[in-house]
Design a protein around this motif. Structure first.
Motif, PDB file in Angstrom:
ATOM      1  N   UNK A 184       5.495  27.588  11.814  1.00  0.00           N
ATOM      2  CA  UNK A 184       4.173  27.872  12.353  1.00  0.00           C
ATOM      3  C   UNK A 184       3.092  26.964  11.787  1.00  0.00           C
ATOM      4  N   UNK A 185       3.359  26.405  10.629  1.00  0.00           N
ATOM      5  CA  UNK A 185       2.383  25.520   9.998  1.00  0.00           C
ATOM      6  C   UNK A 185       1.226  26.249   9.358  1.00  0.00           C
ATOM      7  N   UNK A 186       1.424  27.531   9.022  1.00  0.00           N
ATOM      8  CA  UNK A 186       0.371  28.328   8.380  1.00  0.00           C
ATOM      9  C   UNK A 186       0.989  29.209   7.308  1.00  0.00           C
ATOM     10  N   UNK A 187       0.153  29.627   6.361  1.00  0.00           N
ATOM     11  CA  UNK A 187       0.581  30.592   5.360  1.00  0.00           C
ATOM     12  C   UNK A 187       0.307  31.992   5.893  1.00  0.00           C
ATOM     13  N   UNK A 188       1.323  32.852   5.839  1.00  0.00           N
ATOM     14  CA  UNK A 188       1.194  34.194   6.385  1.00  0.00           C
ATOM     15  C   UNK A 188       0.781  35.227   5.344  1.00  0.00           C
ATOM     16  N   UNK A 189       1.147  34.973   4.082  1.00  0.00           N
ATOM     17  CA  UNK A 189       0.822  35.917   3.013  1.00  0.00           C
ATOM     18  C   UNK A 189       0.330  35.161   1.785  1.00  0.00           C
ATOM     19  N   UNK A 190      -0.612  35.780   1.111  1.00  0.00           N
ATOM     20  CA  UNK A 190      -1.070  35.249  -0.177  1.00  0.00           C
ATOM     21  C   UNK A 190      -0.368  36.006  -1.291  1.00  0.00           C
ATOM     22  N   UNK A 191       0.310  35.268  -2.167  1.00  0.00           N
ATOM     23  CA  UNK A 191       1.035  35.898  -3.272  1.00  0.00           C
ATOM     24  C   UNK A 191       0.039  36.247  -4.376  1.00  0.00           C
ATOM     25  N   UNK A 192       0.048  37.513  -4.787  1.00  0.00           N
ATOM     26  CA  UNK A 192      -0.829  37.977  -5.847  1.00  0.00           C
ATOM     27  C   UNK A 192      -0.020  38.695  -6.922  1.00  0.00           C
ATOM     28  N   UNK A 193      -0.691  39.010  -8.042  1.00  0.00           N
ATOM     29  CA  UNK A 193       0.009  39.606  -9.176  1.00  0.00           C
ATOM     30  C   UNK A 193       0.653  40.942  -8.800  1.00  0.00           C
ATOM     31  N   UNK A 194      -0.013  41.711  -7.947  1.00  0.00           N
ATOM     32  CA  UNK A 194       0.499  43.037  -7.604  1.00  0.00           C
ATOM     33  C   UNK A 194       1.177  43.085  -6.238  1.00  0.00           C
ATOM     34  N   UNK A 195       1.524  41.948  -5.693  1.00  0.00           N
ATOM     35  CA  UNK A 195       2.190  41.924  -4.396  1.00  0.00           C
ATOM     36  C   UNK A 195       1.635  40.825  -3.519  1.00  0.00           C
ATOM     37  N   UNK A 196       1.623  41.062  -2.228  1.00  0.00           N
ATOM     38  CA  UNK A 196       1.141  40.060  -1.284  1.00  0.00           C
ATOM     39  C   UNK A 196       0.114  40.679  -0.351  1.00  0.00           C
ATOM     40  N   UNK A 197      -0.764  39.843   0.179  1.00  0.00           N
ATOM     41  CA  UNK A 197      -1.762  40.250   1.168  1.00  0.00           C
ATOM     42  C   UNK A 197      -1.663  39.309   2.358  1.00  0.00           C
ATOM     43  N   UNK A 198      -1.686  39.846   3.579  1.00  0.00           N
ATOM     44  CA  UNK A 198      -1.612  38.963   4.752  1.00  0.00           C
ATOM     45  C   UNK A 198      -2.866  38.110   4.881  1.00  0.00           C
ATOM     46  N   UNK A 199      -2.685  36.870   5.269  1.00  0.00           N
ATOM     47  CA  UNK A 199      -3.814  36.004   5.589  1.00  0.00           C
ATOM     48  C   UNK A 199      -4.319  36.359   6.984  1.00  0.00           C
ATOM     49  N   UNK A 224      10.812  38.637  12.393  1.00  0.00           N
ATOM     50  CA  UNK A 224       9.559  39.273  12.772  1.00  0.00           C
ATOM     51  C   UNK A 224       9.449  40.681  12.185  1.00  0.00           C
ATOM     52  N   UNK A 225      10.559  41.420  12.189  1.00  0.00           N
ATOM     53  CA  UNK A 225      10.558  42.752  11.583  1.00  0.00           C
ATOM     54  C   UNK A 225      10.339  42.662  10.077  1.00  0.00           C
ATOM     55  N   UNK A 226      10.846  41.598   9.474  1.00  0.00           N
ATOM     56  CA  UNK A 226      10.629  41.386   8.038  1.00  0.00           C
ATOM     57  C   UNK A 226       9.134  41.184   7.754  1.00  0.00           C
ATOM     58  N   UNK A 227       8.466  40.385   8.570  1.00  0.00           N
ATOM     59  CA  UNK A 227       7.031  40.158   8.400  1.00  0.00           C
ATOM     60  C   UNK A 227       6.281  41.484   8.474  1.00  0.00           C
ATOM     61  N   UNK A 275      13.688  33.239   4.896  1.00  0.00           N
ATOM     62  CA  UNK A 275      13.250  33.497   6.269  1.00  0.00           C
ATOM     63  C   UNK A 275      11.729  33.364   6.386  1.00  0.00           C
ATOM     64  N   UNK A 276      11.011  33.946   5.436  1.00  0.00           N
ATOM     65  CA  UNK A 276       9.556  33.886   5.464  1.00  0.00           C
ATOM     66  C   UNK A 276       9.069  32.456   5.291  1.00  0.00           C
ATOM     67  N   UNK A 277       9.669  31.724   4.356  1.00  0.00           N
ATOM     68  CA  UNK A 277       9.275  30.340   4.124  1.00  0.00           C
ATOM     69  C   UNK A 277       9.535  29.469   5.350  1.00  0.00           C
ATOM     70  N   UNK A 278      10.699  29.667   5.982  1.00  0.00           N
ATOM     71  CA  UNK A 278      11.039  28.894   7.187  1.00  0.00           C
ATOM     72  C   UNK A 278      10.060  29.194   8.326  1.00  0.00           C
ATOM     73  N   UNK A 279       9.687  30.479   8.452  1.00  0.00           N
ATOM     74  CA  UNK A 279       8.755  30.856   9.516  1.00  0.00           C
ATOM     75  C   UNK A 279       7.386  30.224   9.289  1.00  0.00           C
ATOM     76  N   UNK A 280       6.914  30.254   8.048  1.00  0.00           N
ATOM     77  CA  UNK A 280       5.625  29.646   7.739  1.00  0.00           C
ATOM     78  C   UNK A 280       5.655  28.139   7.996  1.00  0.00           C
ATOM     79  N   UNK A 281       6.788  27.498   7.712  1.00  0.00           N
ATOM     80  CA  UNK A 281       6.921  26.059   7.966  1.00  0.00           C
ATOM     81  C   UNK A 281       6.873  25.762   9.455  1.00  0.00           C
TER      82      UNK A 281
END
Length: 297
Positions: free
Chosen positions: A45-60, A8-11, A37-43
């Motif tokens: 929860x059944x949702x994507x938490x971050x969108x991967x972009x060229x300059x980093x990530x953005x939370x969904x 959770x602190x990682x998120x 850890x992030x991939x396991x958490x998303x699995x």
């Protein structure tokens, strides 16, 4: 479903840095371990938490919702740690009270004194909010007890009426209305009004009453605190509507006159509110008992 604090602190770190790499470094994790850890958490929860972009990530949207809950959890954990540590200093509890300005000025202090004297080992914190904010703070667990004026807006909050108060008009000593004992709201609408900040219950009530008369409230100045209002009224910048008890006190300090406000809505109920639950925490129940007789609960 269990979630460990490290993940959770990682998120939270990823959301703050907008980078899985920097988030992992902030939490002292290897990048591969953080990604898993992030991939396991998303699995789970059944949702994507971050969108991967060229300059980093953005939370969904789901990611932002999770971050809000993580921050709330951090606040609760901090409060838990602080309160438990206080036991070593002889403190036996902590009562968080949220109250609107009118109640603090008019009716709450004697109850706080009574409660403090009876429960010297319970620490009290008091936050000044609008009545709407008070109800939200209680409903969301950010305050144990709320003191406010109506209307009651959140059915998650259990309420009792514990006091009544009146609104009064405050005018300068040399004002055209100063020779009267009482005034109507229509009388006041002809002048500039000095009031509390937007959202304050008395301010919103006056705005509604003006609108019902097809008029606009001449809210020339809005300040925080009744003392500031009284000083501005004394200076001749306008008239004000505020609780009767502080209005009477100000007549002994400032060059102002308090007049009875002849309106049915000038009389108001003060509510005590707690989160609706089957059994109240002991500290909260003791405070409720101070304000509300057992046979009225």
């Amino acid at each position: 479903m269990r979630h460990d604090l490290t993940t959770l602190n990682l998120v939270l770190a990823i959301e703050q840095t907008r980078s899985i790499t920097r988030g992992a470094a902030q939490e002292h994790l290897a990048l591969a371990a953080a990604s898993k850890r992030l991939s396991d958490l998303e699995s789970r929860l059944g949702v994507q938490l971050f969108e991967r972009r060229a300059r980093g990530v953005e939370p969904t949207e789901a990611g932002r919702a999770l971050v809000r809950h993580i921050r709330s959890l951090h606040a609760s954990l901090y409060a838990l740690e602080t309160e438990v540590m206080e036991f070593s200093r002889g403190i036996k509890g902590h009562l968080r009270i949220a109250s609107n300005t009118s109640a603090i000025a008019e009716c709450l202090p004697p109850y706080l004194v009574e409660f403090s004297q009876a429960h010297a080992q319970i620490r009290i914190s008091l936050e000044d909010l609008t009545s709407t904010e008070v109800q939200a703070a209680v409903a969301e667990g950010r305050a144990d007890v709320g003191i406010f004026t109506g209307p009651v807006q959140d059915n998650r909050v259990q309420t009792w009426v514990f006091a009544r108060g009146r609104l009064a008009a405050l005018v300068p000593l040399k004002h055209p209305l100063a020779n009267r004992e009482a005034v109507s709201f229509d009388d006041l609408l002809a002048y500039d009004l000095i009031g509390l900040h937007a959202g304050a219950s008395a301010q919103e009530l006056m705005r509604e009453q003006a609108a019902a008369r097809g008029q606009t409230l001449n809210a020339r100045l809005q300040v925080r605190g009744f003392d500031g209002i009284a000083q501005l009224v004394e200076s001749g910048l306008g008239v004000a509507v505020l609780p009767e008890e502080p209005a009477d006190r100000f007549t002994r300090v400032f060059g102002v006159r308090a007049l009875r406000l002849e309106e049915s809505w000038a009389e108001r109920d003060y509510y005590l509110g707690v989160l609706r639950q089957q059994r109240l925490p002991t500290v909260v129940q003791r405070f409720v008992d101070t304000l509300i007789p057992r046979d009225k609960q």
